[in-house]
Write a protein that holds these residues in place. Structure first.
Motif, PDB file in Angstrom:
ATOM      1  N   SER A   1       2.729   1.656  -3.400  1.00 15.99           N
ATOM      2  CA  SER A   1       1.848   2.059  -4.504  1.00 15.99           C
ATOM      3  C   SER A   1       1.487   3.533  -4.403  1.00 15.99           C
ATOM      4  CB  SER A   1       0.580   1.201  -4.507  1.00 15.99           C
ATOM      5  OG  SER A   1       0.878  -0.142  -4.787  1.00 15.99           O
ATOM      6  N   PHE A   2       1.167   3.995  -3.197  1.00 13.89           N
ATOM      7  CA  PHE A   2       0.811   5.405  -3.036  1.00 13.89           C
ATOM      8  C   PHE A   2       2.019   6.309  -3.256  1.00 13.89           C
ATOM      9  CE2 PHE A   2      -3.220   4.004  -1.479  1.00 13.89           C
ATOM     10  CZ  PHE A   2      -4.070   5.091  -1.612  1.00 13.89           C
TER      11      PHE A   2
ATOM     12  N   VAL B   1      -5.911   6.948   4.247  1.00 11.67           N
ATOM     13  CA  VAL B   1      -6.098   5.614   3.679  1.00 11.67           C
ATOM     14  C   VAL B   1      -6.173   4.648   4.840  1.00 11.67           C
ATOM     15  CG1 VAL B   1      -5.176   3.829   2.156  1.00 11.67           C
ATOM     16  CG2 VAL B   1      -4.777   6.257   1.629  1.00 11.67           C
TER      17      VAL B   1
ATOM     18  N   VAL C   1       0.847  -1.203   0.000  1.00  8.50           N
ATOM     19  CA  VAL C   1       0.000   0.000   0.000  1.00  8.50           C
ATOM     20  C   VAL C   1       0.878   1.247   0.000  1.00  8.50           C
ATOM     21  CG1 VAL C   1      -1.783   1.297   1.233  1.00  8.50           C
ATOM     22  CG2 VAL C   1      -1.871  -1.202   1.203  1.00  8.50           C
TER      23      VAL C   1
ATOM     24  N   ILE D   1      -5.711   4.735  -7.432  1.00  5.60           N
ATOM     25  CA  ILE D   1      -5.012   5.503  -6.407  1.00  5.60           C
ATOM     26  C   ILE D   1      -4.789   6.942  -6.883  1.00  5.60           C
ATOM     27  CG2 ILE D   1      -2.792   5.756  -5.226  1.00  5.60           C
ATOM     28  CD1 ILE D   1      -2.705   2.653  -5.115  1.00  5.60           C
TER      29      ILE D   1
ATOM     30  N   GLU E   1      -3.646  -1.798  -4.485  1.00  8.82           N
ATOM     31  CA  GLU E   1      -2.182  -1.921  -4.423  1.00  8.82           C
ATOM     32  C   GLU E   1      -1.688  -3.237  -5.024  1.00  8.82           C
ATOM     33  OE1 GLU E   1      -3.456  -4.067  -0.678  1.00  8.82           O
ATOM     34  OE2 GLU E   1      -4.201  -2.424  -1.930  1.00  8.82           O
TER      35      GLU E   1
END
Length: 227
Positions: free
Chosen positions: A19-20, A49, A16, A221, A211
């Motif tokens: 990916s962000f 998130v 997560v 995202i 993700e």
């Protein structure tokens, strides 16, 4: 922009975070992605998130063990009306109640309850004639998602997916049954048609894992950050 991934020790959130950060770096150097359960950091964030791994009840208990976290989340979402994205059990916790692992109350932000997937919803044997396979739990792997935007913000989150039959990655045995169809943002099918994303004002959640969903996940995202 400060985007905080809420850390309540729910499991491995490295994918997560990565990916962000990948999307944030591609969009703008001023987008800061932080993993934290510090209440002041959460209060001062622009977006949150809420990831989730494990059972509904265990995740709720983990949130409640961090003094002041639930109250801080309530204030952020219900009073300040800032955007939040729940992922998997992170989305399920938005509900009034979840039946998994003995059952317990959820946040009550989006009316509805979390129930186990009914493998015999449309068959007696759990054999799905649509796919030609015998269904098992958890529902795990890629599945098609259909998007039904309801407002300007959800239009942004659905950008690139609306009517596109896009595929995302799932790992779950329970589903969010919303009371109000207006809160259903995306749907998928596994034994039964189910809600796989919700939206109520500034509140967004996905049952699938963006993700773990390749380019489609990164696109979602990006859409969330741009709301």
């Amino acid at each position: 922009m400060n985007v905080t991934i809420v850390d309540y020790y729910s499991g491995n959130v490295a994918s997560v975070i990565n990916s962000f950060k990948k999307v944030g770096n591609e969009l703008n150097d001023n987008i800061k992605i932080t993993l934290s359960n510090d209440l002041e950091t959460i209060k001062n964030s622009d977006k949150l998130v809420l990831p989730g791994q494990g059972s509904f009840t265990n995740c709720i208990n983990s949130i409640n063990k961090i003094n002041g976290l639930k109250e801080t989340l309530d204030d952020f979402v219900l009073n300040k009306k800032k955007p939040i994205l729940g992922i998997c059990v992170g989305m399920q916790m938005f509900a009034d109640y979840g039946e998994e692992d003995g059952g317990c109350e959820g946040f009550g932000w989006v009316k509805g309850s979390v129930k186990k997937i009914n493998l015999t919803a449309n068959t007696n044997s759990g054999f799905d004639p649509m796919s030609g396979i015998s269904l098992t739990l958890p529902h795990m792997g890629w599945n098609q998602v259909d998007c039904w935007p309801r407002n300007e913000k959800s239009e942004i989150l659905c950008r690139g997916f609306n009517g596109n039959g896009s595929h995302f990655y799932f790992v779950h045995s329970y589903i969010f049954k919303t009371e109000d169809s207006k809160n259903v943002l995306m749907t998928s099918y596994y034994a039964e048609k189910f809600t796989c994303a919700v939206n109520k004002e500034n509140i967004f959640g996905t049952q699938f894992h963006p993700e773990k969903s390749g380019e489609n996940g990164l696109k979602l995202i990006k859409n969330f950050i741009e709301i």
